[in-house]
Design a protein around this motif. Structure first.
Motif, PDB file in Angstrom:
ATOM      1  N   GLU A   1      10.696   4.612   7.089  1.00  0.00           N
ATOM      2  CA  GLU A   1       9.364   4.419   6.504  1.00  0.00           C
ATOM      3  C   GLU A   1       8.565   5.728   6.534  1.00  0.00           C
ATOM      4  O   GLU A   1       8.702   6.513   7.473  1.00  0.00           O
ATOM      5  CB  GLU A   1       8.602   3.359   7.306  1.00  0.00           C
ATOM      6  CG  GLU A   1       9.232   1.979   7.190  1.00  0.00           C
ATOM      7  CD  GLU A   1       8.755   1.030   8.296  1.00  0.00           C
ATOM      8  OE1 GLU A   1       7.626   1.208   8.802  1.00  0.00           O
ATOM      9  OE2 GLU A   1       9.541   0.147   8.651  1.00  0.00           O
TER      10      GLU A   1
ATOM     11  N   ARG B   1       4.705  12.353  13.609  1.00  0.00           N
ATOM     12  CA  ARG B   1       3.362  11.831  13.330  1.00  0.00           C
ATOM     13  C   ARG B   1       2.385  13.012  13.253  1.00  0.00           C
ATOM     14  O   ARG B   1       2.373  13.858  14.162  1.00  0.00           O
ATOM     15  CB  ARG B   1       2.978  10.884  14.462  1.00  0.00           C
ATOM     16  CG  ARG B   1       1.688  10.152  14.270  1.00  0.00           C
ATOM     17  CD  ARG B   1       1.371   9.331  15.531  1.00  0.00           C
ATOM     18  NE  ARG B   1       0.124   8.645  15.357  1.00  0.00           N
ATOM     19  CZ  ARG B   1       0.003   7.339  15.182  1.00  0.00           C
ATOM     20  NH1 ARG B   1       1.070   6.575  15.198  1.00  0.00           N
ATOM     21  NH2 ARG B   1      -1.175   6.781  15.003  1.00  0.00           N
TER      22      ARG B   1
ATOM     23  N   GLY C   1      -2.579   6.162   4.493  1.00  0.00           N
ATOM     24  CA  GLY C   1      -2.684   4.712   4.292  1.00  0.00           C
ATOM     25  C   GLY C   1      -1.754   4.148   3.231  1.00  0.00           C
ATOM     26  O   GLY C   1      -1.714   2.936   3.028  1.00  0.00           O
ATOM     27  N   TYR C   2      -1.018   4.996   2.531  1.00  0.00           N
ATOM     28  CA  TYR C   2      -0.065   4.519   1.509  1.00  0.00           C
ATOM     29  C   TYR C   2       1.344   4.462   2.103  1.00  0.00           C
ATOM     30  O   TYR C   2       1.727   5.356   2.858  1.00  0.00           O
ATOM     31  CB  TYR C   2      -0.041   5.466   0.300  1.00  0.00           C
ATOM     32  CG  TYR C   2      -1.337   5.485  -0.484  1.00  0.00           C
ATOM     33  CD1 TYR C   2      -1.594   4.533  -1.467  1.00  0.00           C
ATOM     34  CD2 TYR C   2      -2.296   6.470  -0.244  1.00  0.00           C
ATOM     35  CE1 TYR C   2      -2.786   4.559  -2.175  1.00  0.00           C
ATOM     36  CE2 TYR C   2      -3.479   6.500  -0.955  1.00  0.00           C
ATOM     37  CZ  TYR C   2      -3.723   5.539  -1.926  1.00  0.00           C
ATOM     38  OH  TYR C   2      -4.891   5.563  -2.627  1.00  0.00           O
ATOM     39  N   SER C   3       2.085   3.409   1.757  1.00  0.00           N
ATOM     40  CA  SER C   3       3.485   3.305   2.203  1.00  0.00           C
ATOM     41  C   SER C   3       4.366   3.949   1.142  1.00  0.00           C
ATOM     42  O   SER C   3       4.669   3.338   0.125  1.00  0.00           O
ATOM     43  CB  SER C   3       3.898   1.845   2.352  1.00  0.00           C
ATOM     44  OG  SER C   3       2.916   1.143   3.050  1.00  0.00           O
TER      45      SER C   3
ATOM     46  N   ARG D   1       2.904   9.492   8.853  1.00  0.00           N
ATOM     47  CA  ARG D   1       3.914   9.021   9.823  1.00  0.00           C
ATOM     48  C   ARG D   1       5.269   8.900   9.144  1.00  0.00           C
ATOM     49  O   ARG D   1       5.389   8.266   8.091  1.00  0.00           O
ATOM     50  CB  ARG D   1       3.519   7.658  10.382  1.00  0.00           C
ATOM     51  CG  ARG D   1       2.416   7.736  11.422  1.00  0.00           C
ATOM     52  CD  ARG D   1       1.917   6.366  11.760  1.00  0.00           C
ATOM     53  NE  ARG D   1       2.906   5.591  12.513  1.00  0.00           N
ATOM     54  CZ  ARG D   1       2.870   4.273  12.641  1.00  0.00           C
ATOM     55  NH1 ARG D   1       1.914   3.590  12.030  1.00  0.00           N
ATOM     56  NH2 ARG D   1       3.782   3.643  13.344  1.00  0.00           N
TER      57      ARG D   1
ATOM     58  N   TYR E   1       4.475   6.883   5.850  1.00  0.00           N
ATOM     59  CA  TYR E   1       3.092   6.503   5.542  1.00  0.00           C
ATOM     60  C   TYR E   1       2.252   7.767   5.378  1.00  0.00           C
ATOM     61  O   TYR E   1       2.319   8.664   6.222  1.00  0.00           O
ATOM     62  CB  TYR E   1       2.505   5.652   6.665  1.00  0.00           C
ATOM     63  CG  TYR E   1       3.244   4.346   6.879  1.00  0.00           C
ATOM     64  CD1 TYR E   1       2.934   3.221   6.123  1.00  0.00           C
ATOM     65  CD2 TYR E   1       4.255   4.254   7.829  1.00  0.00           C
ATOM     66  CE1 TYR E   1       3.617   2.030   6.316  1.00  0.00           C
ATOM     67  CE2 TYR E   1       4.943   3.061   8.026  1.00  0.00           C
ATOM     68  CZ  TYR E   1       4.619   1.958   7.265  1.00  0.00           C
ATOM     69  OH  TYR E   1       5.299   0.788   7.443  1.00  0.00           O
TER      70      TYR E   1
ATOM     71  N   MET F   1       6.265   1.816  -2.559  1.00  0.00           N
ATOM     72  CA  MET F   1       4.999   2.016  -3.249  1.00  0.00           C
ATOM     73  C   MET F   1       5.102   1.678  -4.731  1.00  0.00           C
ATOM     74  O   MET F   1       5.984   2.198  -5.420  1.00  0.00           O
ATOM     75  CB  MET F   1       4.642   3.503  -3.115  1.00  0.00           C
ATOM     76  CG  MET F   1       3.238   3.815  -3.434  1.00  0.00           C
ATOM     77  SD  MET F   1       2.980   5.542  -3.029  1.00  0.00           S
ATOM     78  CE  MET F   1       1.272   5.625  -3.327  1.00  0.00           C
TER      79      MET F   1
END
Lengths: 228, 304
Positions: free
Chosen positions: A58, A24, A63-65, A3, A60, A69
């Motif tokens: 942002e 997305r 599951g990682y930002s 995303r 993603y 990070m």
């Protein structure tokens, strides 16, 4: 799965790589990212790989930002990605088998897993018989297949290909694209940045068009749109 | 970190030393030279310090009793010294009476007995020779001793100042040495760093691929650190050998020189009792220099 929320990337020299991009990509999708040189394709891929971080917004990935990070998490993000480059980036002093095995050694896979997985990956790209060959003994198409095998051997959730057919003839390009589709059908998300109009038009996959860092089109089963 | 991975990376680091033999040799030579100089300087400092400490231990406070003092006053001085011995300030002491002194004088002047004609024991004072446990006790001990009526306060001697001047010179030498050593250590680290930078440069593509595939930082660093450590360790061992040989050679030469110059009290310490300490210092310094050099080289390429 991936995303981008209002993501902007401005490089230190002032060049805008991406501008307020919101997009997305779901698990199992096959996506083409197209656009002219400087449109932001490479920046898009770099942000996914955490080679760059967004200056605003942002991102993603699995599951990682990415935008926020800690450094020690970067390798784990990258282990969830497989990367294919236009210029192959194989190690010239290692055989095809060793190039693929190298990716498993890095993630500290067990030797027995390496012995099982590497032939499988080479088989998947149709190069089982060339396992002992060095990169300079292989054609461009074969080298790119080795790169694909290396990218897949650790079972990544997402495969990123930056101009994977850029250095290949049309016939070999199609072979590589067929392989990518096969990989996608096994459940891996595939993101391909490309200039190849014929391939994009023929494959009828989702197409994200970038222009000067902005999202111009995002279409399921899209065609190559000349942004100029 | 899994053992088989460590083994793999150590093997790779070791191979790199051989692959870069020319630069490895240059770094090795610098490490050897740096540690050799470090070792010799340390040994010189230890020798000078040990000899000064020995001299300090041999120093005696020489205190003459007042000839006109009463027996009681003289006994008070003796009691003061004895109390200090019990308190651990005085190591040992002896009293030389005027008679004993006169007898020794007669022995010394046996060939010129005429000189003794007008002399008698009554002309000389009794004298205490006092060894202290530590030179630092001397100021306080002598100040209190002077307060006793039985003591001739003008005739107390203790040659501490001369030795302190020597210690002062030694500390200046120490500072100069530390400065030279720092320069040498920095040069060694830079050379090791450059050697490893060559390996890093040759393998930059590999490092880049490793980063994209998800290698942890230590996985990338370890072979280079091993390379630096091997250079540092090898350098320290070779240097230790050179130092021990050179020191033994210098020691035998200087001991002979001191003996023939009439200063047998000056002695160089033996190498064997300090060998282990020197080796440990060499290995620690050598390997630390190697590790720092490696870190400096590989840091830039980790930011992919």
């Amino acid at each position: 799965m991936i995303r981008f929320i209002d993501a902007t990337k401005v490089y230190s020299n002032g060049v805008v790589g991406l501008k307020n991009l919101t997009v997305r990509i779901e698990k199992g999708e096959f996506v083409f990212v197209i656009g002219a040189s400087g449109s932001g394709k490479s920046t898009f891929l770099k942000l996914i790989m955490h080679e760059e971080v967004p200056t605003e917004g942002e991102v993603y990935v699995n599951g990682y930002s990415v935008h926020d990070m800690p450094r020690h998490e970067i390798p784990y993000l990258r282990r969830s990605l497989g990367v294919v480059f236009q210029d192959f980036r194989l190690l010239p002093n290692r055989t095809a088998y060793d190039n693929v095995a190298f990716a498993m050694q890095i993630v500290e896979a067990l030797p027995r897993e390496i012995r099982r997985q590497v032939p499988l990956a080479l088989g998947l790209v149709g190069l089982s018989k060339k396992a002992k060959a060095y990169p300079n003994q292989l054609s461009g198409g074969e080298q790119q297949r080795i790169v694909l095998a290396r990218a897949l051997v650790n079972n990544p959730a997402v495969l990123i290909a930056d101009e994977p057919t850029g250095n290949l003839d049309p016939k070999t390009s199609w072979e590589i694209m067929n392989l990518l589709e096969e990989i996608n059908q096994r459940g891996t998300t595939v993101i391909v940045a490309t200039h190849e109009k014929s391939i994009v038009d023929a494959m009828k996959k989702r197409v994200i068009v970038l222009d000067r860092g902005e999202l111009k089109h995002d279409e399921q089963k899209g065609l190559y749109i000349n942004e100029n | 970190m899994k053992i088989r991975t460590v083994r793999l990376l150590v093997k790779e680091g070791t191979f790199n030393v051989y692959k870069n033999k020319l630069m490895s040799f240059a770094s090795l030579a610098t490490v050897i030279a740096t540690l050799f100089i470090l070792g010799l300087v340390l040994l010189i400092v230890v020798n000078v310090t040990t000899n000064i400490d020995n001299m300090k231990k041999d120093l005696e406070v020489v205190a003459f009793l007042d000839r006109d003092a009463s027996i009681l006053e003289k006994e008070e001085v003796g009691l003061y010294i004895e109390e200090n011995r019990k308190a651990g300030i005085v190591l040992s002491y002896r009293l030389e009476t005027a008679d004993e002194f006169f007898e020794s004088l007669k022995t010394d002047l046996r060939n010129n007995e005429k000189l003794l004609d007008d002399l008698s024991p009554e002309l000389f004072p009794d004298c205490y020779y006092i060894k202290l446990n530590h030179p630092d006790y001397s100021d306080d001990f002598i100040a209190k001793l002077k307060l006793y009526e039985g003591i001739d306060a003008d005739w107390i001697s203790y040659p501490k100042d001369e030795l302190e001047k020597l210690s002062g010179t030694l500390s200046v030498i120490n500072y100069v040495t530390i400065f030279i050593l720092i320069v040498l250590i920095v040069v060694s680290i830079l050379l090791i760093s450059n050697t490893i930078r060559l390996t890093v440069f040759a393998r930059r593509k590999e490092i880049e691929i490793m980063k994209y595939v998800g290698a942890l930082d230590w996985f990338i660093r370890l072979p280079f650190i091993v390379e630096g450590m091997i250079i540092g360790l090898a350098g320290s061992l070779v240097s230790f050998f050179f130092t021990s040989q050179t020191y033994s050679w210098i020691r035998s030469g200087l001991d002979t020189l001191f003996a023939s110059a009439g200063v047998p009290n000056l002695k160089m310490i033996e190498f064997n009792p300090v060998a282990l300490r020197v080796l440990v210092i060499y290995v620690i310094f050598g390997m630390t220099m190697g590790i720092i050099g490696s870190f400096m080289s590989v840091r830039k390429h980790l930011n992919v």
